[in-house]
Design a protein around this motif. Structure first.
Motif, short mmCIF file in Angstrom:
data_model
loop_
_atom_site.label_atom_id
_atom_site.label_comp_id
_atom_site.label_asym_id
_atom_site.label_seq_id
_atom_site.Cartn_x
_atom_site.Cartn_y
_atom_site.Cartn_z
N SER A 205 0.86 -1.17 0.00
CA SER A 205 0.00 0.00 0.00
C SER A 205 0.90 1.23 0.00
O SER A 205 1.80 1.36 0.84
CB SER A 205 -0.92 0.01 1.21
N PHE A 206 0.65 2.11 -0.96
CA PHE A 206 1.48 3.30 -1.05
C PHE A 206 1.31 4.19 0.19
O PHE A 206 2.27 4.81 0.64
CB PHE A 206 1.12 4.08 -2.32
N ARG A 207 0.12 4.24 0.74
CA ARG A 207 -0.11 5.09 1.91
C ARG A 207 0.69 4.60 3.11
O ARG A 207 1.27 5.39 3.85
CB ARG A 207 -1.60 5.11 2.25
N PHE A 256 1.12 11.39 -6.35
CA PHE A 256 0.66 10.46 -5.32
C PHE A 256 -0.38 9.49 -5.89
O PHE A 256 -0.37 8.30 -5.57
CB PHE A 256 0.08 11.24 -4.13
N THR A 257 -1.27 9.99 -6.70
CA THR A 257 -2.28 9.12 -7.31
C THR A 257 -1.64 8.10 -8.24
O THR A 257 -2.05 6.93 -8.27
CB THR A 257 -3.30 9.97 -8.07
N ASN A 259 1.38 6.81 -8.03
CA ASN A 259 2.04 5.78 -7.24
C ASN A 259 1.03 4.86 -6.54
O ASN A 259 1.32 3.68 -6.33
CB ASN A 259 2.95 6.43 -6.19
N SER A 260 -0.13 5.40 -6.19
CA SER A 260 -1.14 4.57 -5.54
C SER A 260 -1.68 3.50 -6.48
O SER A 260 -1.95 2.37 -6.05
CB SER A 260 -2.28 5.44 -5.02
N TYR A 261 -1.84 3.84 -7.76
CA TYR A 261 -2.43 2.89 -8.71
C TYR A 261 -1.40 2.03 -9.41
O TYR A 261 -1.70 0.89 -9.79
CB TYR A 261 -3.26 3.65 -9.76
N GLY A 263 1.97 1.65 -8.26
CA GLY A 263 3.11 1.29 -7.42
C GLY A 263 3.35 -0.21 -7.35
O GLY A 263 4.48 -0.67 -7.42
N ARG A 264 2.28 -0.98 -7.22
CA ARG A 264 2.44 -2.44 -7.15
C ARG A 264 2.99 -3.00 -8.45
O ARG A 264 3.84 -3.90 -8.43
CB ARG A 264 1.09 -3.09 -6.83
#
Length: 478
Positions: A205-207, A256-257, A259-261, A263-264
């Motif tokens: 999870s990026f957060r 940030f968005t 990397n959230s989508y 990043g994995r």
């Protein structure tokens, strides 16, 4: 021969004094017949075969008739009479003999009290049930066994079939039903120390991965920028600072968005590009990536919904879509998004055979080890209010976990690593007496910044497992 003393002649012609001795009554004797060697055949074992209603080889039925004109017996002992009767066909676990016919009292001595006790059913107090067959007269008391009722107390013997044809209760050996086996399997997995249960914190999870101090510092800087830009705009009517702050805020939010989508996906690419090591030349304590074929250890797993056997990793997740007036799957579930309602993920120790050297190493992922899995899940079933009754297996799965299925849009995803699959493992090599073991590293692995893809650095803790969707890939037989 005249004499005042009585005498008598023996059988050999000799005369002896005294009166001839009266013949004594013979004492009843009991005899036993030796049983022949059966060789393990129950049909030749006599009474044992009768207990289970199995016909014996060359067996003859014995029937008793009325006992009339029986020879009288006198004496101070109590005579014991034994009479065989017909064998009951519906006896539950043994053959029952009864005494039939009439017993005449004129043939018995008044001083002899005739009693007979036969084996038979017991009452609730553990005493034999007294039953008599045929009319009796006089002071003769008999306790004769009657037919055994079909319900007998259980003996603990587990058999694979009925003991008789009367339908007596029995214990049957065989597989449990699906509910019983599932409950026993779930409880065994949950309480087995060899199985590692993974939580949501083990998923990327990026957060959670992004450092919290840096995040709050960025938020504070933008708040101050918006305040300063608004003050300058109101004081000197200059909006340049406010525009710059808005542009920077939009760029950071987009980053940030992104990397959230993605990043994995970037981390999976990093694992794929990481060079494979050869176990033959790997040193003790070296961090390596090994790719090879999986073999189950001592404790194999089974997937939750599809029941795929001999797995080393299983993951089953239930997602729900929340509309405007729908129920939330979890406290953090937002509207018009998919939320996780239930998740089950387990992993155990397994073996991996290196493609390059052919050596096999034990991967220590069980017993609560730290593991970061990157295993692709496949959608097993999509459920909406229109077709929720189309899958009885899915309803059974929900019922076993006490989950409701009321007018919800749900999606079940399942992933697993079964024996014969190809995986990539990242960990530290340990050598102990030529035994290779891959254990979790003491420090997390950092991927570093991927500037070309605008991806922030991420840390990988524990043993890293990477496997593609195994439902679309043929496994290698092992």
């Amino acid at each position: 021969m005249g004499s005042r003393f009585p005498s008598h002649q023996l059988s050999n012609g000799l005369y002896v004094s005294g009166r001839p001795e009266q013949p004594k009554e013979k004492t009843p004797t009991m005899s036993s017949v030796a049983m022949p060697y059966t060789g393990g055949d129950i049909k030749k074992s006599g009474e044992l075969g009768k207990m289970f209603d199995i016909p014996m080889d060359g067996s003859k039925s014995r029937k008793s008739g009325p006992l009339n004109n029986a020879p009288s017996r006198t004496g101070s002992f109590a005579g014991a009479a034994s009479h065989s009767g017909p064998i009951m066909q519906n006896a539950a676990a043994r053959s029952v003999y009864i005494t039939s016919g009439n017993v005449s009292t004129g043939v018995m001595s008044a001083s002899a009290s005739m009693k007979k006790t036969n084996s038979g059913p017991l009452n609730k107090h553990g005493e034999p049930v007294k039953k008599s067959s045929g009319p009796q007269s006089g002071g003769v008391t008999r306790q004769n066994s009657g037919p055994i009722p079909p319900v007998l107390p259980t003996t603990g013997l587990i058999t694979s079939g009925p003991l008789n044809s009367s339908g007596a209760p029995r214990k049957v050996s065989g597989p449990l039903d699906s509910t019983g086996s599932m409950k026993s399997y779930s409880s065994s997995v949950a309480h087995n120390p060899a199985v590692t249960t993974l939580s949501l914190d083990d998923e990327y999870s990026f957060r959670r991965n992004f450092p919290k101090p840096i995040l709050w510092s960025v938020i504070l800087i933008f708040i101050m920028g918006f305040i300063a830009g608004g003050f300058i705009l109101g004081a000197v009517h200059n909006a340049i600072l406010l525009i710059v702050v808005v542009v920077l805020f939009g760029a950071v939010a987009a980053l940030f968005t992104w990397n959230s989508y993605f990043g994995r996906k970037a981390i999976v690419g990093f694992i794929s590009r990481y060079p494979d090591a050869e176990l033959r030349t790997a040193k003790n304590g070296q961090f390596v990536k090994v790719s090879g074929v999986v073999t189950c250890g001592n404790v194999p797993l089974e997937s939750s919904f599809q029941k795929v056997p001999r797995c080393v990793y299983t993951s089953t997740s239930l997602y729900e879509y929340r509309g405007w007036d729908s129920k939330a799957a979890n406290p953090k579930h937002r509207r018009f998004t998919w939320g996780l309602r239930s998740a089950e993920r387990h992993v155990v120790d397994f073996y991996i055979s290196d493609f390059q050297s052919g050596l096999r190493a034990l991967v220590k992922t069980g017993y609560g080890a730290r593991v970061t899995p990157y295993v692709d899940d496949s959608t097993v079933i999509d459920v909406n209010p229109a077709n929720k009754d189309m899958s009885p297996e899915f309803l059974r799965w929900l019922g076993e976990r006490k989950l409701s299925s009321d007018d919800r849009i749900m999606q079940l995803k399942e992933g697993y690593i079964k024996e014969g699959s190809t995986v990539s493992v990242m960990g530290v090599v340990q050598r102990n007496d030529n035994v290779l073991t891959i254990v979790p590293p003491p420090e997390p692995l950092t991927t570093g910044c991927q500037w070309a893809k605008c991806i922030f650095p991420a840390s990988l803790e524990g043993i890293v497992l990477r496997c593609e969707d195994t439902s679309k890939i043929d496994v290698i037989p092992v």
